[in-house]
Design an enzyme around this catalytic site. Structure first.
Site, PDB file in Angstrom:
ATOM      1  N   GLY A   7       0.819  -1.208   0.000  1.00 49.81           N
ATOM      2  CA  GLY A   7       0.000   0.000   0.000  1.00 49.81           C
ATOM      3  C   GLY A   7       0.851   1.256   0.000  1.00 49.81           C
ATOM      4  O   GLY A   7       1.466   1.570   1.031  1.00 49.81           O
ATOM      5  N   GLY A  18       0.214   4.376   0.380  1.00 46.63           N
ATOM      6  CA  GLY A  18      -0.442   5.550   0.954  1.00 46.63           C
ATOM      7  C   GLY A  18       0.531   6.282   1.863  1.00 46.63           C
ATOM      8  O   GLY A  18       1.751   6.058   1.792  1.00 46.63           O
ATOM      9  N   LEU A  75       1.166   6.096   5.202  1.00 46.96           N
ATOM     10  CA  LEU A  75       1.961   5.254   6.104  1.00 46.96           C
ATOM     11  C   LEU A  75       2.900   4.334   5.317  1.00 46.96           C
ATOM     12  O   LEU A  75       4.077   4.177   5.674  1.00 46.96           O
ATOM     13  CB  LEU A  75       1.009   4.412   6.984  1.00 46.96           C
ATOM     14  CG  LEU A  75       1.680   3.476   7.974  1.00 46.96           C
ATOM     15  CD1 LEU A  75       2.516   4.255   8.987  1.00 46.96           C
ATOM     16  CD2 LEU A  75       0.640   2.624   8.700  1.00 46.96           C
ATOM     17  N   ASN A  87      -5.811   1.033  10.607  1.00 46.31           N
ATOM     18  CA  ASN A  87      -6.807   1.559  11.543  1.00 46.31           C
ATOM     19  C   ASN A  87      -8.001   0.621  11.640  1.00 46.31           C
ATOM     20  O   ASN A  87      -8.368  -0.030  10.661  1.00 46.31           O
ATOM     21  CB  ASN A  87      -7.357   2.897  11.027  1.00 46.31           C
ATOM     22  CG  ASN A  87      -6.443   4.077  11.342  1.00 46.31           C
ATOM     23  OD1 ASN A  87      -5.606   3.999  12.226  1.00 46.31           O
ATOM     24  ND2 ASN A  87      -6.618   5.159  10.610  1.00 46.31           N
ATOM     25  N   LYS A 137      -6.106   2.802  20.284  1.00 47.39           N
ATOM     26  CA  LYS A 137      -6.024   3.569  19.021  1.00 47.39           C
ATOM     27  C   LYS A 137      -7.426   3.840  18.485  1.00 47.39           C
ATOM     28  O   LYS A 137      -7.713   4.931  17.972  1.00 47.39           O
ATOM     29  CB  LYS A 137      -5.199   2.773  18.001  1.00 47.39           C
ATOM     30  CG  LYS A 137      -5.150   3.376  16.593  1.00 47.39           C
ATOM     31  CD  LYS A 137      -4.057   4.385  16.428  1.00 47.39           C
ATOM     32  CE  LYS A 137      -4.095   5.172  15.126  1.00 47.39           C
ATOM     33  NZ  LYS A 137      -3.775   4.441  13.938  1.00 47.39           N
ATOM     34  N   ASN A 194      -9.140   7.239  17.163  1.00 50.19           N
ATOM     35  CA  ASN A 194      -9.688   7.404  15.811  1.00 50.19           C
ATOM     36  C   ASN A 194     -11.187   7.712  15.836  1.00 50.19           C
ATOM     37  O   ASN A 194     -11.677   8.501  15.035  1.00 50.19           O
ATOM     38  CB  ASN A 194      -9.439   6.142  14.965  1.00 50.19           C
ATOM     39  CG  ASN A 194      -7.990   5.964  14.566  1.00 50.19           C
ATOM     40  OD1 ASN A 194      -7.427   4.891  14.696  1.00 50.19           O
ATOM     41  ND2 ASN A 194      -7.372   7.027  14.096  1.00 50.19           N
TER      42      ASN A 194
END
Ligand code: PAF
Length: 310
Positions: A7, A9, A11, A103, A187, A191
């Protein structure tokens, strides 16, 4: 050790760039051949809040081009987990392991459906990193990564410690945690409070502290989430409001990942965040009206684009 980051993105690009700069044998993995070609040619631009800038060339390929790795880190959006999981049989070497740093809830289960739970690790990244374009990120340079062995996994403590050391060597503050499930929920508390409100109001994380009505809703969503975690049998440490305040302060200039999704016209992770809290709350008999309300608003936000006037 051969590493793959799935990925490209915010991060994923950050992890790939820092690991590459630290001299690791790391590749980015993407499923889109056009983006693979562009990122392979142009590299990753890492900007800092102070105006610094560097270009890092990272090998990138489709899953079969990257091949079997010792460690595969999943850094895609929660709604892309099922697609990313399909690459695991190609990317995980015999004895290799996969770490999710995504997430929300449900990612581990989705990955385990394809790869089994035995070689999976769970983790969270509390890093202030914003994607400002394809292969272009702004890194605030702070935050932490926690990793650990979830239920059903047989990854050893020695393997976890070795991976944590690789991440630390790349400049990523990483700690191995015994209580990783509670950490995932801690977390989620953050979020659930920050992501929908910053996305709906289109403000950076720190602005929530300046907007009392929004702050009240963020604290309520976080408090409900902590209550659901407690009802699920987890022990979360600390007060949700204090945790929210600390993260909003530490990432004040950062655009939350959900705000970045909304601004880019992408789907959001609301289904893996507040929607999951509301669903589990209903199952466990814990009232979660604010999480339900925020879920419905973010769902409507995506659908409203086509109907807007002015
Ligand atoms: O999703 C995000 O944006 C991040 O998890 C966090 C910690 C809220 C910082 O923006």
């Amino acid at each position: 050790m051969k590493l793959a980051i799935v990925g490209p993105g915010a991060l994923g690009c950050l992890l790939a760039a820092l690991l590459r700069e630290a001299g690791e044998d790391v590749s980015l993995v993407d499923y889109r051949p056009d983006r693979v070609a562009r990122l392979g040619r142009d590299g990753i631009q890492v900007h800092t809040l102070e105006g610094g800038h560097r270009l890092v060339k990272v090998p990138i390929g489709l899953p079969p081009e990257v091949g079997a790795c010792d460690v595969t880190i999943i850094a895609v959006k929660a709604y892309q987990t099922a697609t990313a999981a399909q690459a695991l049989p190609v990317l995980m070497s015999a004895g290799g392991l996969a770490l999710t740093l995504q997430n929300g809830l449900g990612n581990l289960e989705e990955l385990a459906r394809v790869a089994g739970p035995e070689r999976l690790l769970a983790g969270v990244g509390l890093l202030g990193v914003t994607r400002t374009g394809e292969g272009r990120i702004v890194y605030a340079g702070q935050g932490a990564i926690f990793i650990g062995v979830p239920a059903g996994s047989r990854v050893s403590g020695t393997e976890v410690a070795a991976l944590a050391e690789i991440l630390r060597h790349a400049g990523l503050p990483c700690q191995a945690r015994e209580d990783i499930e509670a950490v995932l929920w801690e977390k989620l508390v953050i979020n659930a409070g920050i992501n929908p409100l910053t996305a709906l109001l289109r403000v950076p994380n720190g602005a929530l502290l300046e907007l009392p009505p929004a702050w009240e809703l963020a604290v309520a969503a976080a408090t409900e989430t902590q209550a659901v975690a407690t009802a699920a049998g987890l022990t979360l440490t600390g007060d949700p409001e204090a945790r929210l305040r600390q993260v909003c302060t530490a990432t004040a200039a950062n655009r939350s990942s959900m705000l970045q999704d909304v601004l880019a016209g992408r789907p959001t992770e609301i289904e893996a965040l507040n929607a999951q809290v509301a669903k589990l709350g209903q199952t466990l008999g814990v009232p979660t009206p604010v999480n339900h309300f925020l879920t419905q608003l973010v769902r409507a936000l995506g659908a409203a684009v086509a109907l807007r006037v002015g």
